[in-house]
Scaffold this motif. Structure first.
Motif, PDB file in Angstrom:
ATOM      1  N   ASN A  76     -33.191   7.366 -20.419  1.00 34.47           N
ATOM      2  CA  ASN A  76     -34.595   7.504 -20.825  1.00 34.47           C
ATOM      3  C   ASN A  76     -34.989   6.410 -21.809  1.00 34.47           C
ATOM      4  O   ASN A  76     -36.116   5.903 -21.776  1.00 34.47           O
ATOM      5  CB  ASN A  76     -34.828   8.876 -21.466  1.00 34.47           C
ATOM      6  CG  ASN A  76     -34.908   9.985 -20.435  1.00 34.47           C
ATOM      7  OD1 ASN A  76     -35.179   9.728 -19.263  1.00 34.47           O
ATOM      8  ND2 ASN A  76     -34.661  11.215 -20.846  1.00 34.47           N
ATOM      9  N   SER A 108     -33.636   5.477 -29.476  1.00 41.50           N
ATOM     10  CA  SER A 108     -34.126   6.800 -29.075  1.00 41.50           C
ATOM     11  C   SER A 108     -33.329   7.917 -29.733  1.00 41.50           C
ATOM     12  O   SER A 108     -32.906   8.875 -29.087  1.00 41.50           O
ATOM     13  CB  SER A 108     -34.094   6.948 -27.539  1.00 41.50           C
ATOM     14  OG  SER A 108     -35.024   6.085 -26.953  1.00 41.50           O
ATOM     15  N   ASN A 138     -33.464  10.771 -32.919  1.00 43.53           N
ATOM     16  CA  ASN A 138     -34.469  11.500 -33.691  1.00 43.53           C
ATOM     17  C   ASN A 138     -34.660  10.843 -35.057  1.00 43.53           C
ATOM     18  O   ASN A 138     -33.688  10.559 -35.755  1.00 43.53           O
ATOM     19  CB  ASN A 138     -34.024  12.950 -33.871  1.00 43.53           C
ATOM     20  CG  ASN A 138     -35.138  13.826 -34.410  1.00 43.53           C
ATOM     21  OD1 ASN A 138     -35.537  13.693 -35.552  1.00 43.53           O
ATOM     22  ND2 ASN A 138     -35.628  14.726 -33.585  1.00 43.53           N
ATOM     23  N   SER A 145     -42.948   7.507 -34.935  1.00 38.13           N
ATOM     24  CA  SER A 145     -43.509   7.894 -33.641  1.00 38.13           C
ATOM     25  C   SER A 145     -44.643   6.982 -33.193  1.00 38.13           C
ATOM     26  O   SER A 145     -45.086   7.057 -32.051  1.00 38.13           O
ATOM     27  CB  SER A 145     -44.022   9.339 -33.705  1.00 38.13           C
ATOM     28  OG  SER A 145     -45.119   9.449 -34.607  1.00 38.13           O
ATOM     29  N   ARG A 187     -38.299  18.922 -34.051  1.00 37.99           N
ATOM     30  CA  ARG A 187     -39.348  18.243 -33.292  1.00 37.99           C
ATOM     31  C   ARG A 187     -40.723  18.426 -33.930  1.00 37.99           C
ATOM     32  O   ARG A 187     -41.625  17.618 -33.689  1.00 37.99           O
ATOM     33  CB  ARG A 187     -39.404  18.775 -31.862  1.00 37.99           C
ATOM     34  CG  ARG A 187     -38.268  18.322 -30.968  1.00 37.99           C
ATOM     35  CD  ARG A 187     -38.280  19.123 -29.676  1.00 37.99           C
ATOM     36  NE  ARG A 187     -39.593  19.148 -29.042  1.00 37.99           N
ATOM     37  CZ  ARG A 187     -40.027  18.252 -28.175  1.00 37.99           C
ATOM     38  NH1 ARG A 187     -39.242  17.248 -27.846  1.00 37.99           N
ATOM     39  NH2 ARG A 187     -41.216  18.346 -27.630  1.00 37.99           N
ATOM     40  N   SER A 239     -43.159  13.786 -26.491  1.00 46.72           N
ATOM     41  CA  SER A 239     -42.367  13.582 -25.276  1.00 46.72           C
ATOM     42  C   SER A 239     -41.596  12.265 -25.303  1.00 46.72           C
ATOM     43  O   SER A 239     -40.909  11.935 -24.339  1.00 46.72           O
ATOM     44  CB  SER A 239     -43.288  13.600 -24.047  1.00 46.72           C
ATOM     45  OG  SER A 239     -44.190  12.503 -24.069  1.00 46.72           O
ATOM     46  N   GLN A 240     -41.708  11.521 -26.403  1.00 48.61           N
ATOM     47  CA  GLN A 240     -40.964  10.265 -26.515  1.00 48.61           C
ATOM     48  C   GLN A 240     -39.464  10.553 -26.512  1.00 48.61           C
ATOM     49  O   GLN A 240     -39.025  11.602 -26.995  1.00 48.61           O
ATOM     50  CB  GLN A 240     -41.341   9.534 -27.800  1.00 48.61           C
ATOM     51  CG  GLN A 240     -42.792   9.103 -27.871  1.00 48.61           C
ATOM     52  CD  GLN A 240     -43.093   8.371 -29.164  1.00 48.61           C
ATOM     53  OE1 GLN A 240     -42.649   7.255 -29.390  1.00 48.61           O
ATOM     54  NE2 GLN A 240     -43.859   9.014 -30.032  1.00 48.61           N
ATOM     55  N   PRO A 241     -38.653   9.608 -25.997  1.00 51.26           N
ATOM     56  CA  PRO A 241     -37.200   9.832 -25.954  1.00 51.26           C
ATOM     57  C   PRO A 241     -36.580  10.147 -27.315  1.00 51.26           C
ATOM     58  O   PRO A 241     -35.599  10.868 -27.392  1.00 51.26           O
ATOM     59  CB  PRO A 241     -36.666   8.506 -25.390  1.00 51.26           C
ATOM     60  CG  PRO A 241     -37.784   7.965 -24.578  1.00 51.26           C
ATOM     61  CD  PRO A 241     -39.042   8.370 -25.298  1.00 51.26           C
ATOM     62  N   PHE A 282     -37.564  12.099 -29.476  1.00 52.81           N
ATOM     63  CA  PHE A 282     -37.639  13.540 -29.703  1.00 52.81           C
ATOM     64  C   PHE A 282     -36.946  14.326 -28.592  1.00 52.81           C
ATOM     65  O   PHE A 282     -36.473  15.435 -28.817  1.00 52.81           O
ATOM     66  CB  PHE A 282     -39.105  13.984 -29.809  1.00 52.81           C
ATOM     67  CG  PHE A 282     -39.845  13.390 -30.968  1.00 52.81           C
ATOM     68  CD1 PHE A 282     -39.489  13.685 -32.269  1.00 52.81           C
ATOM     69  CD2 PHE A 282     -40.901  12.513 -30.760  1.00 52.81           C
ATOM     70  CE1 PHE A 282     -40.167  13.131 -33.342  1.00 52.81           C
ATOM     71  CE2 PHE A 282     -41.589  11.954 -31.826  1.00 52.81           C
ATOM     72  CZ  PHE A 282     -41.218  12.257 -33.121  1.00 52.81           C
ATOM     73  N   GLU A 283     -36.911  13.744 -27.391  1.00 57.48           N
ATOM     74  CA  GLU A 283     -36.328  14.438 -26.251  1.00 57.48           C
ATOM     75  C   GLU A 283     -34.803  14.350 -26.218  1.00 57.48           C
ATOM     76  O   GLU A 283     -34.127  15.281 -25.785  1.00 57.48           O
ATOM     77  CB  GLU A 283     -36.904  13.870 -24.943  1.00 57.48           C
ATOM     78  CG  GLU A 283     -38.381  14.157 -24.733  1.00 57.48           C
ATOM     79  CD  GLU A 283     -38.630  15.621 -24.415  1.00 57.48           C
ATOM     80  OE1 GLU A 283     -37.687  16.321 -23.992  1.00 57.48           O
ATOM     81  OE2 GLU A 283     -39.779  16.078 -24.587  1.00 57.48           O
ATOM     82  N   ASN A 284     -34.249  13.193 -26.654  1.00 59.07           N
ATOM     83  CA  ASN A 284     -32.802  12.999 -26.597  1.00 59.07           C
ATOM     84  C   ASN A 284     -32.111  13.775 -27.723  1.00 59.07           C
ATOM     85  O   ASN A 284     -32.248  13.425 -28.900  1.00 59.07           O
ATOM     86  CB  ASN A 284     -32.453  11.515 -26.709  1.00 59.07           C
ATOM     87  CG  ASN A 284     -32.898  10.737 -25.489  1.00 59.07           C
ATOM     88  OD1 ASN A 284     -33.245  11.334 -24.468  1.00 59.07           O
ATOM     89  ND2 ASN A 284     -32.894   9.423 -25.589  1.00 59.07           N
TER      90      ASN A 284
END
Length: 513
Positions: free
Chosen positions: A479, A329, A331, A134, A78, A192-194, A196-198
């Motif tokens: 998401n 979504s 990475n 991003s 991340r 906090s974008q999906p 990076f979150e998923n």
């Protein structure tokens, strides 16, 4: 005033200039397999071959390692670990400079320098890709393309500096500058974008589907990489030829980049990497056929044009990977590592095989003949694999117009069923127009300039599907669908689902001809 605003968006910024500087510096060692700012006396065939073999193998392996790292170490993936790329890159250039003064250890220093620069270069590419992906599509693509256009200008400007000075400026000034530009630009990145979150292990289906959908594009770009690896094997036999190849490829990249930017300025562009490869493929193999006929003088211009095509393919690869990150979504390091691993491993394969066949010298003075034959064979093989191999060739969904059908005369006529919509989609490559809503959604997409994935989500929303149902249909996370919905609503300037339905219904399907 209007023209000033129109062209203001193409003014370089910290991101595009930093990326341009990185590409220009990389071209002094990594791209051409030669070192225009190191003394020619040190650039023996063994020195350049040892450097490039170490650099390219570590470079390609780092991409695959990054893909695995996202799966098993999602925390570090991340963050922008610029120091992890900058330190080995700096040490690699120090090893090359030391080789000039410690010629007894030059070969060992070439290997160490190649490995360190290969690792550092891959790390910087990952950082830039993460940054571009991003951003909003228009912003990220603009910075990437502008950086590619300005890179040749900076590269040629380096020749205005005395070579003995330039070689020291690269690790002490230029590398810290483009590393700093990443750090400055990444401060506003929304982690906090999906994408990076998923996490891959939590959304395995979405990640696997992405690989399934994009592997053919990776193999098509890998075919260009393979060709460049073969040409590089020939070019490094003479540092002078390699330097010429560098200059020709950078000049060609500047011309293509400006043409691409000018075209993009006037109208939207839609490119399909697999289709583009099918168009360029016959010209590339024809150029290899001419290699043994036209001889050594043909190598430099051919390699320059080939590298320009390859550079453009790499830009398209980065754009497609960024698009996949936003729409699926996933990475950005994961998908770019997968793409890059395939592409650069094929590049290494072409280089190693080119060296091997060249050393055989099987045809006496016509040593270019076996290299040309090997290149054509490998290109054809990669082309076949990239188009789906035997599975696609034997698929029942191939174009029906090309199908031969033999019906036994004694057999009763079988009931013929109309192919399903999914079969038609797979054979033609386009979504069928099912009903009025499909036609209206196409009109909305064109009017508001939605992406393919946004239009797909919009149509499912218009048909009344829930977020969970859409996520299941498209094999992505919920998401991701929520993120797409926000972007769609913003582009359409609406706030509720009913407003979307009303907007779609306001378009006349008869307008679609």
């Amino acid at each position: 005033m209007g023209n000033a605003k129109k062209y203001a968006q193409y003014t370089p910024n910290t991101r595009s200039l930093g990326y341009a500087l990185f590409l220009a510096v990389n071209a002094t060692a990594v791209w051409g397999g030669v070192f225009p700012f190191l003394p020619m006396a040190i650039q023996t065939s063994s020195f350049t071959a040892a450097f490039f073999l170490a650099q390219s193998l570590v470079f390609a392996s780092s991409y695959f390692a990054s893909t695995l790292g996202v799966c098993f170490f999602p925390g570090p993936a991340r963050r922008f670990l610029v120091w992890a790329a900058g330190l080995p890159y700096l040490l690699g250039w120090c090893a090359l400079i030391a080789a000039v003064y410690l010629q007894a250890s030059a070969l060992k220093l070439a290997i160490a320098g190649g490995a360190l620069i290969g690792f550092g270069s891959a790390g910087f590419y990952m950082a830039w890709q993460r940054l571009f992906a991003s951003q909003k599509p228009a912003v990220g693509n603009r910075d990437l393309i502008l950086g590619t256009v300005f890179a040749p200008i900076i590269y040629f400007a380096l020749y205005l500096i005395p070579p003995a000075v330039t070689v020291f400026l690269i690790p002490s000034v230029f590398m810290p500058l483009f590393a700093l530009s990443i750090l400055i630009a990444s401060r506003n990145t929304d982690l906090s974008q999906p994408m990076f979150e998923n996490l891959p292990r939590q959304h395995a289906g979405s990640y696997l589907q992405t690989l399934k959908d994009y592997w053919r594009s990776a193999f098509c770009i890998g075919a260009f990489a393979l060709s460049c690896g073969v040409i590089r094997a020939i070019a490094i036999e003479s540092p002078e030829v390699g330097a010429t190849v560098n200059m020709l490829s950078m000049a060609s990249m500047l011309i293509v980049g400006v043409a691409f930017t000018a075209t993009w300025q006037k109208k939207s562009l839609q490119l399909n990497i697999s289709s583009a490869f099918r168009v360029v493929f016959p010209f590339v193999i024809s150029a290899f056929v001419l290699l043994p006929i036209l001889g050594k003088n043909y190598i430099a211009p051919f390699a320059g044009v080939l590298y320009a095509l390859y550079d453009c393919a790499v830009v398209l690869m980065m754009i497609q990977c960024a698009q996949a990150s936003r729409e699926r979504s996933v990475n950005p390091v994961f998908i770019y590592g997968f793409f890059g691993g395939i592409v650069y491993m094929l590049h290494d394969a072409g280089y190693i095989m080119g060296i091997f066949v060249g050393d055989l010298n099987a045809f006496g003075s016509q040593s270019l003949t076996p290299i040309a034959l090997l290149s054509i064979y490998l290109l054809a093989l990669v082309y076949f694999v990239g188009q789906g191999g035997f599975k696609q060739a034997l698929s029942p969904n191939r174009a029906r117009a090309e199908r031969i059908e033999l019906i036994p005369t004694a057999a009763a006529p079988a009931k013929r069923n109309r192919p399903s919509a999914s079969a038609e989609t797979e054979s033609t490559g386009e979504r069928p127009l099912v009903d009025r809503i499909s036609k209206q959604c196409i009109l909305v997409k064109k009017h508001y300039k939605l992406s393919d994935r946004e239009a797909e989500v919009m149509e499912l929303i218009a048909r009344g599907s829930t977020v969970a149902r859409i996520a299941e249909t498209l094999t992505v996370s919920e998401n991701t669908i929520r993120t797409h919905s926000k972007r769609i609503y913003a582009k359409l300037d609406i706030h509720r689902k009913q407003e979307l339905v009303d907007l779609v219904n306001s378009f006349d399907p008869r307008a679609l001809r």
